[in-house]
Design an enzyme around this catalytic site. Structure first.
Site, short mmCIF file in Angstrom:
data_model
loop_
_atom_site.label_atom_id
_atom_site.label_comp_id
_atom_site.label_asym_id
_atom_site.label_seq_id
_atom_site.Cartn_x
_atom_site.Cartn_y
_atom_site.Cartn_z
N GLU A 109 -28.18 -5.61 7.57
CA GLU A 109 -27.56 -6.93 7.57
C GLU A 109 -28.37 -7.99 8.30
O GLU A 109 -28.33 -9.16 7.92
CB GLU A 109 -26.16 -6.83 8.20
N SER A 117 37.70 15.70 5.55
CA SER A 117 38.16 16.64 6.58
C SER A 117 37.27 16.66 7.82
O SER A 117 37.65 17.26 8.84
CB SER A 117 38.25 18.05 5.98
#
Length: 784
Positions: free
Chosen positions: A116, A497
């Site tokens: 780079e 229940s």
């Protein structure tokens, strides 16, 4: 005269004398031209400086504040951690892990510099040689080449985002000028190490990853400080265009740039020898990560926390600030919960709904069968996995064939026997996308499979630590991809229940005992003005006459529960329900005894944890600490206790609920041979099924049903809590027991001091609050 002139003996004006020889008169012309050229050069330089000054003046006031980088805090990942430190979820716009300069392997730094910006250590932010060379190449070849230094790229990435269009920076004179000015300012304020670190933490690595650390983890499943030479070169190669050079997208191009450019440049710059470059280039491009993060093992749990964080700390903090969230989740238990719910729902769905033809056909979508692929096929396959497969052949006779990635498997008739179809042609056609369970696998290659299908049924599971209220596992539905609605925390369903223990707790607290008798018989009760008579029925539509409270609870008899409600009064039961954490707006109606009240699974499970925790309800919670990226604790949660009922009442109820598993509707769980207690629940018309149970340390609740309120199976013979929810609970508890180091010495429910144990004529040892036991029966030691 020439001598006199060059030594200063003659003035320039004398050079015009006609008596001078011709050579000297020529010199006079050259001097005049030189003087004019000098004036022109000075004028051009002044004009250039003026123009530059004007440009600087024009843009200087509008430039960003470079000093903002002094407190540089780029967007980072908010992570959720399980109890053991494993990451269970991540939230971020940019998946970034910020690292220091020394946390980047030297070979990776060299690879980036070589590819780079080889002159990075020498230039002042701009590379004049690169600018000139690039300009010449642009003119000669008619193409635009990049001349940006690393410093310029930092300037662009961090300060010039307004020039980005569609993910690409626009090529404009204005942007270039601003970039150059900012780059020079960066070089004046920060060291080369700092600038490189800014770059390394911000550069795009593809697939939502930003920075070299996230890139190294994405592609190689390791830290940036541990990458090898070829891995470093690969990361440096990707930087140019991650979308095109990602090894997941184009491995051939990624390797070509790694070998032909990055490694070659590293050798040219003297970072490595040419022999080392050649050796690295000879190695294959081997990636060990995957392009997308693993899905969370607890997506519903994580989503609840995500919504809380966003509401409390804002979306910006959630997705950018890198919060560290420690949770209560137990990874092993969560995996067990996922598996138990998945397999349990599939069992019920196949039993009740039967086979459904595949919803998707690859050929019908215009896709090529040989090129079709799915993300799941890139992952390892093991026995027990349920994976997608595409049907490739359905012969009139013989076995059908399907493809899982690159592997072909056969589907003989016994692989789809549960469908009750004899031929594969009755089930699917070529191109159908189906699910199969891998029954056998060798070295990651499936050998034998069986047909599966995603259930329409939904379910949820919650596991809560009794003593702290910490949520250890949570499943909110069959598939988070299919529906993000959390049925564990958001769905309010009738309890059926499952609510009866609250009724009986109220009774026990008012002097009733396990031996209290209720007559199980037809009843007809006034339900209120302009209301029809309330005439409840038992599940089996039979009546048993006089039954004890214990039998009524163990066998889930409805009539005794209603009579117990009448004895203590509906308002009292509503009051007790509030103590257990149920909502306070419950209407005090007769149907309350049979569970007409609605609640979430997490609330119902937390309510049941009162029994093994000596009457104390712990507020359920999922997050222990929240810290910022610097480690500063923003929030810390601790157990919050609420006195719900007396410890002796809680123990008597625990003892009663143990009977549900030992002799009652939950008897299937008795085979676990572990101290367990719990209660089944089934709502009218079989629309909702429940089982909530506990051991001394953990309480687990399971709900199964449809999002739309409709029967599971037939309206007269549908699924119950015992057949739909309880098997899931058993599977989870079996896995939970395996995680315990004391499984050979199970924990026990510890009775408080005022509990009396009495052996009845039946041989059953019963627990009573001291003073309520029947007279004439001797107490026995509390070792039953």
């Amino acid at each position: 005269m020439a001598l006199l002139y060059w030594t200063g003996g003659l003035k320039p004006s004398t050079m015009n004398h006609p008596d001078l020889p011709p050579p000297l008169r020529g010199r006079r012309v050259l001097v005049r031209v030189a003087r004019q050229a000098g004036f022109i050069a000075l004028f051009l330089m002044a004009a250039l400086l003026g123009t530059l000054s004007g440009v600087l003046f024009a843009y200087m006031d509008d430039l960003p504040q470079i000093s903002a980088l002094d407190s540089y805090q780029p967007s980072t990942i908010t992570r959720l951690f399980a109890r053991d430190g494993q990451v269970i979820a991540e939230f971020a716009v940019e998946r970034r892990v910020v690292v220091d300069y020394d946390d980047i392997a030297p070979v990776l730094r060299q690879a980036i510099l070589a590819s780079e910006d080889a002159d990075f250590e020498q230039h002042f932010g701009l590379s004049m040689s690169r600018i000139v060379i690039t300009a010449i190449r642009d003119i000669l070849y008619g193409q635009r080449y990049g001349a940006s230094t690393i410093t310029q790229q930092v300037a662009r990435m961090l300060f010039l985002s307004e020039y980005m269009r569609g993910g690409v920076f626009e090529r404009s004179f204005e942007r270039k000028i601003r970039e150059a000015i900012v780059a020079v300012q960066l070089e004046k304020r920060y060291t080369k190490r700092e600038i490189f670190t800014f770059y390394a933490n911000h550069v795009t690595m593809g697939h939502g990853a930003y920075g070299v650390e996230a890139g190294a983890r994405l592609y190689f499943d390791k830290s940036a400080k541990d990458v090898t030479l070829e891995e470093a070169a690969t990361l440096a190669a990707i930087v140019q265009t991650p979308s095109r050079l990602s090894p997941f997208v184009n491995p051939a191009q990624a390797r070509a740039r790694r070998d032909n450019y990055v490694l070659a440049r590293m050798a040219e710059e003297g970072f490595i020898t040419r022999e080392a470059a050649a050796a690295a280039a000879a190695r294959p491009l081997a990636v060990r990560g995957q392009p997308t993060p693993d899905p969370s093992i607890a997506p519903y749990f994580a989503e609840d926390i995500r919504k809380m964080l966003e509401q409390k700390y804002t979306a910006d903090a959630l997705y950018h600030a890198g919060l560290r969230v420690n949770t209560t989740l137990d990874v092993a238990l969560q995996r067990a919960a996922n598996l138990a719910v998945d397999r349990g729902l599939r069992r019920v769905d196949k039993r009740r709904s039967g086979y459904r033809r595949p919803a998707r056909n690859v050929l019908a979508e215009g896709l090529r069968l040989d090129r079709f692929t799915l993300p799941r096929w890139s992952q390892p396959v093991q026995a027990g996995d349920i994976v997608p497969a595409v049907v490739t052949a359905v012969p009139a006779t013989g076995n059908a064939r399907a493809r899982i990635g690159t592997y072909t498997v056969e589907l003989p008739p016994d692989a789809f026997a549960w469908t009750r179809r004899r031929s594969a042609a009755d089930l699917f056609k070529v191109g159908d996308l189906i699910e199969v369970e891998v029954r056998q696998a060798r070295d990651g290659v499936p050998q034998a499979v069986a047909l599966e299908q995603a259930p329409e049924l939904e379910g949820a599971l919650v596991a809560i630590d009794n003593r702290t209220g910490e949520i250890r596992a949570m499943v909110g539905g069959f598939s988070f991809d299919r529906s993000k609605f959390n049925r564990a925390t958001q769905a309010r369903r009738q309890l059926g229940s499952t609510f009866k223990p609250i009724v009986y707790t109220t009774a026990v607290d008012r002097g009733f005992t396990p031996l209290s008798v209720f007559v199980d018989e037809p009843i007809s009760l006034e339900a209120g003005p302009n209301q029809p008579l309330y005439e409840p029925m038992n599940y089996d539509r039979k009546f048993e006459g006089p039954v004890t409270l214990r039998r009524a609870l163990e066998q889930s008899r409805n009539i005794p529960a209603v009579k117990a409600l009448l004895e203590v009064g509906p308002p009292q039961v509503v009051s007790y329900a509030a103590r257990f954490g149920f909502p306070g707006n419950i209407p005090p109606v007769l149907s309350l005894a049979l569970g007409s009240v609605e609640a979430t699974l997490v609330d119902a499970t937390a309510a049941y944890s009162v029994f093994p925790n000596q009457g104390v309800r712990m507020t359920p919670y999922a997050v222990t600490t929240i810290a910022d990226r610097e480690g500063n604790v923003l929030e810390e949660n601790r157990p919050v206790a609420h006195e719900a009922i007396r410890a002796d009442t809680a123990f008597v109820m625990t003892h009663l609920l143990r009977g549900v598993i030992q002799r009652g509707t939950g008897a299937a769980a008795a085979a676990l041979n572990w101290p367990l207690a719990g209660k089944t629940g089934t709502v009218d018309d079989y629309t909702d099924t429940w089982f909530i149970g506990f051991d001394p340390d953990i309480t687990v609740g399971v709900w199964v049903g449809y999002d739309e309120k409709k029967p599971i199976g037939g309206s007269s013979n549908g699924e119950t809590g015992a057949t739909a929810a309880l098997p899931i609970w058993i599977d989870f508890m079996r896995a939970y027991m395996e995680t315990r180091s004391d499984r050979d010495m199970p924990p026990e429910f510890e009775p408080p001091g005022n509990i009396a144990f009495v052996t009845l004529d039946s041989g059953l040892t019963e627990a009573f609050i001291n003073g309520t036991q029947p007279r004439g029966l001797a107490a026995v030691p509390a070792s039953e």
